[in-house]
Design a protein around this motif. Structure first.
Motif, PDB file in Angstrom:
ATOM      1  N   ALA A   1       0.811  -1.226   0.000  1.00 22.27           N
ATOM      2  CA  ALA A   1       0.000   0.000   0.000  1.00 22.27           C
ATOM      3  C   ALA A   1       0.842   1.273   0.000  1.00 22.27           C
ATOM      4  O   ALA A   1       0.319   2.355  -0.266  1.00 22.27           O
ATOM      5  N   ILE A   2       2.143   1.160   0.237  1.00 22.50           N
ATOM      6  CA  ILE A   2       2.976   2.362   0.192  1.00 22.50           C
ATOM      7  C   ILE A   2       2.886   3.026  -1.182  1.00 22.50           C
ATOM      8  O   ILE A   2       3.009   4.230  -1.316  1.00 22.50           O
TER       9      ILE A   2
ATOM     10  N   LYS B   1      13.343  12.248  -2.632  1.00 17.35           N
ATOM     11  CA  LYS B   1      14.460  11.841  -1.781  1.00 17.35           C
ATOM     12  C   LYS B   1      14.203  10.447  -1.219  1.00 17.35           C
ATOM     13  O   LYS B   1      13.141  10.183  -0.668  1.00 17.35           O
ATOM     14  N   VAL B   2      15.221   9.604  -1.356  1.00 12.63           N
ATOM     15  CA  VAL B   2      15.185   8.262  -0.780  1.00 12.63           C
ATOM     16  C   VAL B   2      16.430   8.123   0.088  1.00 12.63           C
ATOM     17  O   VAL B   2      17.549   8.334  -0.374  1.00 12.63           O
TER      18      VAL B   2
ATOM     19  N   ASN C   1       1.444  11.503  -3.116  1.00 10.40           N
ATOM     20  CA  ASN C   1       2.093  12.794  -2.896  1.00 10.40           C
ATOM     21  C   ASN C   1       3.393  12.689  -2.106  1.00 10.40           C
ATOM     22  O   ASN C   1       3.993  13.719  -1.786  1.00 10.40           O
ATOM     23  N   LEU C   2       3.836  11.477  -1.818  1.00  8.37           N
ATOM     24  CA  LEU C   2       5.049  11.281  -1.029  1.00  8.37           C
ATOM     25  C   LEU C   2       6.262  11.829  -1.775  1.00  8.37           C
ATOM     26  O   LEU C   2       6.507  11.491  -2.928  1.00  8.37           O
TER      27      LEU C   2
ATOM     28  N   ASN D   1       5.142   3.494  -8.059  1.00 11.16           N
ATOM     29  CA  ASN D   1       3.980   4.372  -8.234  1.00 11.16           C
ATOM     30  C   ASN D   1       4.188   5.753  -7.612  1.00 11.16           C
ATOM     31  O   ASN D   1       3.363   6.644  -7.800  1.00 11.16           O
ATOM     32  N   LEU D   2       5.265   5.929  -6.878  1.00 11.09           N
ATOM     33  CA  LEU D   2       5.519   7.185  -6.157  1.00 11.09           C
ATOM     34  C   LEU D   2       6.170   8.197  -7.103  1.00 11.09           C
ATOM     35  O   LEU D   2       7.350   8.505  -7.005  1.00 11.09           O
ATOM     36  N   LYS D   3       5.412   8.718  -8.006  1.00 15.67           N
ATOM     37  CA  LYS D   3       5.920   9.579  -9.086  1.00 15.67           C
ATOM     38  C   LYS D   3       6.413  10.945  -8.622  1.00 15.67           C
ATOM     39  O   LYS D   3       7.099  11.641  -9.366  1.00 15.67           O
TER      40      LYS D   3
END
Length: 189
Positions: free
Chosen positions: A19-20, A50-51, A25-26, A44-46
């Protein structure tokens, strides 16, 4: 000190849920000291910019987190202190990458590294020669540093290259001038 049960919980396998990928908006994902791979849904985190996934002496990534190479919005990637054994060519997909932190992560790399000059926005690169963690993992070979220094990295503004000398365990000798033949236009080294 920690009792056995607390220590077991502290270093247990934590897994981010699929589900992450719904967090549209992350912009920042921090998952330090986590040895489990991330779910593919992170692609999916378009809007992710920053990671940060640095490891430590007891908990680390074993493989490069390749899912992130599909997220072109990433500007900062910190996977320091993880004993990865390769850096995939797919990292070159990160055309917006401005900062890459690989310090303490290069000791097990045996293959060629990608040509970071193909990352047009890369401004900061941490590429040190120390081993990962405090338990004395493998130190990177000078050939890895040679590969880096042969790249045309004109876009860099900050380059961290510390800890490439002789290590105290003696399994890597101090660099000699032969380690740098054909690199750049040095008049003096």
């Amino acid at each position: 000190g920690l009792d056995k049960e607390s220590n077991k919980m502290l270093f247990s396998e934590f897994k981010l849920p699929d589900a992450i990928g719904n967090l549209e908006n992350l912009k920042v994902l921090i998952s330090n000291y986590n040895r489990t791979p991330l779910p593919e849904t992170v692609t999916n985190l378009k809007k992710l910019e920053k990671v940060q996934m640095y490891g430590g002496s007891h908990v680390w990534l074993r493989n490069f987190p390749e899912h992130f190479t599909k997220i072109i919005s990433i500007k900062i990637l910190d996977i320091s202190s993880n004993p990865i054994d390769y850096i995939p060519e797919s990292i070159l997909n990160l055309k917006n990458l401005e900062e890459l932190n690989l310090k303490g992560s290069l000791g097990y790399i045996e293959k060629s590294i990608p040509d970071f000059s193909k990352l047009p926005k890369l401004k900061i690169l941490h590429f040190n020669g120390s081993s990962w963690g405090r338990t004395g993992g493998s130190v990177p070979k000078h050939e890895i540093l040679q590969q880096l220094l042969k790249m045309n990295l004109d876009q860099l503004e900050e380059l961290s290259l510390d800890r490439w000398g002789k290590n105290k365990e003696g399994n890597r000798k101090a660099p000699s001038p032969q380690n740098f033949i054909g690199i750049g236009n040095f008049k003096k080294l």
